[in-house]
Write an enzyme that holds these catalytic residues in place. Structure first.
Site, short mmCIF file in Angstrom:
data_model
loop_
_atom_site.label_atom_id
_atom_site.label_comp_id
_atom_site.label_asym_id
_atom_site.label_seq_id
_atom_site.Cartn_x
_atom_site.Cartn_y
_atom_site.Cartn_z
N CYS A 70 0.85 -1.19 0.00
CA CYS A 70 0.00 0.00 0.00
C CYS A 70 0.89 1.24 0.00
O CYS A 70 1.81 1.35 0.80
CB CYS A 70 -0.88 0.00 1.26
SG CYS A 70 -1.67 1.59 1.52
N LYS A 123 5.79 9.62 12.29
CA LYS A 123 6.18 8.89 13.50
C LYS A 123 7.59 8.33 13.36
O LYS A 123 8.37 8.37 14.29
CB LYS A 123 5.21 7.72 13.72
CG LYS A 123 4.13 8.02 14.72
CD LYS A 123 3.34 6.77 15.03
CE LYS A 123 2.06 7.13 15.77
NZ LYS A 123 1.11 6.02 15.86
ZN LIG Z 1 -3.08 1.43 3.28
#
Ligand SMILES: [Zn+2]
Length: 519
Positions: free
Chosen positions: A144, A301
């Site tokens: 992704c 992060k």
């Molecule tokens: Zn994703």
């Protein structure tokens, strides 16, 4: 009846703590609310937390606690941070609130009854981060793009919202309503998504409870819960008092959603079509801002550079930070947050320019005009005084237009040009020198009157951006309740309305100078 103004921040997803991106959107919402109150509107500001979905279940499991306990904790943390920095909403919606769950079910039922929902079985690659099945364009090297994780192969029966049937309607609506999605770059981006329908299609809006039971049940099939976006977006209706609050229709007709560009698609495509299917009008504006980068790098992060609003408060004072953020970001574009530029901005504009005008004006009224706003002298009023008055009138007009058009940084630029002009008049007339000569008395009065008047106009115009400091400035020129009655446009913002004889008070410096960080 007063016109309404209803503004929302996104309903923040509680898988992370509040950061400056959240705080920025909230500051814009708060500024717009105060600005519209100045224009005589009944205002309503809504924020909240989005608490359902798989990512929450994962995050709670990682902590070894139940989703409910986890979301109670993070949602309370959001509210505590906003309280600490003085940001207040008229309604804080939690998607776990009972009235919200009722609204989601009522809308689902209505949309289902109207024939917009269909059960389909689906095979695909699912990203838990996105909480949806991915298409080819979401993937990069099998991962992704947004979450850099490998999606799972899944087969599921899901309910689909038949969104694609309204793409033509949405395109027409966007084309006929220029201010609907703004700035224009996001309107164009949405139109481009709609032109290329292969990336959109219909929207899966359910998850089988066997896999995920942390969500709102579909009213027409108790074996499924509602997909997070469908649930979260409806919070904007819940926040406005849907369905029963008598103010709901007026609020809804004026609704403005403030969002970051990362959530463009759900807001500019899913949401208007969901509303249409439910028989409701689209919001008036969807206003989209860019990203904050930190010292030239993406905030993330993994880079450990995510900044909390409380860190900003401790470093700059929250109100000074708020000012600098609104001044540095051109709404819609990305901006870079650099400590050195914030320090420079705060020192130059607040400590030096505005702070200096406040302190010298009030020091001089105390010394030379008996601690009162003096009356001007006609004979001592020259071209420079008339130019300042004209600039003030022009600033009021342009600020109103610029804020309405979300050009907040330019509105601030204009206001500070006026502050600058008043400081230059002080330098030119030098009332501290004029006071040494009895013949200079009219110059002292006229100059200090103009300076007090500038402070009044500036404080009223700037109050939506710097509420605490401006309330203090108004109090120091003897007008502690001026904001309650001021209306834009109106006499209160007209030059010359400062009451002669109002008591002035010098007080301590409004904005302490900040030290630059050692490299
Ligand atoms: Zn994703």
């Amino acid at each position: 009846m007063n016109p309404s103004y209803y503004v929302t921040t996104p309903i923040y997803y509680v898988n992370a703590e509040p950061h400056i991106g959240h705080a920025y959107t909230y500051c814009v919402a708060d500024t717009l609310t105060r600005f519209h109150r100045l224009r005589g509107c009944d205002v309503w500001l809504v924020t909240g937390t989005d608490e359902h979905g798989e990512k929450i279940v994962e995050a709670a499991a990682a902590r070894g606690i139940a989703p409910r306990a986890f979301t109670d904790e993070i949602s309370a943390q959001f509210r505590a941070v906003w309280d600490e920095v003085g940001l207040r909403a008229d309604r804080f919606v939690r998607t776990t609130d009972a009235d919200h769950a009722r609204n989601v079910q009522a809308i689902l039922q209505r949309v289902h009854d109207a024939g917009w929902i269909e059960l389909r079985s689906y095979d695909g690659l699912y990203c838990v981060g996105c909480e949806r099945f991915l298409t080819d364009r979401d993937l990069e090297n099998g991962r992704c793009r947004d979450h850099e994780r490998v999606p799972e192969a899944r087969r599921e029966s899901n309910y689909f919202f038949l969104m694609s049937r309204a793409f033509g309607w949405l395109r027409d609506h966007i084309e006929q309503s220029p201010g609907f999605i703004r700035p224009a770059r996001y309107r164009n981006e949405t139109l481009a998504m709609l032109r290329d329908e292969s990336g959109l299609g219909d929207l899966s809006i359910s998850r089988p409870k066997s896999r995920l039971d942390w969500g709102i049940e579909l009213p027409f099939d108790r074996d499924h819960v509602c997909y997070v976006w469908f649930d979260a977006l409806i919070s904007y209706l819940t926040g406005a008092g849907y369905p029963d609050d008598p103010t709901f229709p007026a609020r809804w007709a004026s609704a403005e959603h403030l969002i970051g560009k990362d959530i463009l698609k759900p807001h500019t495509i899913f949401w208007p079509i969901m509303l249409k299917a439910a028989g409701l009008a689209p919001p008036r504006h969807i206003s989209v801002h860019g990203y904050w980068n930190i010292e030239g790098r993406k905030m993330s992060k993994s880079l450990a550079n995510v900044l909390s609003p409380l860190t900003m408060r401790d470093r700059y004072g929250f109100e000074a930070f708020r000012y600098a953020a609104l001044r540095e970001m051109s709404f819609g574009l990305d901006a870079d947050l650099r400590d050195a530029s914030l320090v420079e901005r705060i020192n130059a504009d607040l400590a030096n320019n505005l702070g200096n005008l406040v302190s010298r004006t009030l020091n001089l009224t105390e010394r030379f005009t008996g601690g009162r706003v003096p009356a001007p002298d006609e004979g001592a009023t020259g071209e420079p005084e008339r130019e300042l008055a004209a600039l003030a009138a022009q600033t009021v007009t342009s600020v109103e237009t610029l804020v309405t058009d979300l050009e907040l940084h330019r509105a601030l630029e204009e206001i500070f040009r006026l502050v600058d002009a008043a400081n230059r008049l002080m330098d030119l007339r030098a009332p501290w020198k004029a006071a040494k000569d009895p013949a200079g008395e009219p110059i002292v009065r006229t100059t200090l009157h103009a300076a007090c008047e500038t402070l009044r106009v500036v404080a009223l115009l700037l109050a939506p951006f710097l509420p605490v400091a401006c309330a203090e400035i108004l109090a120091r020129i003897g007008l502690p309740s001026a904001l309650e009655t001021a209306r834009l446009p109106g006499d209160a913002l007209r030059w010359g309305a400062v009451p002669v004889g109002a008591p002035t008070r010098k007080g301590s410096p409004l904005f302490p100078r900040l030290e630059a960080r050692k490299p």
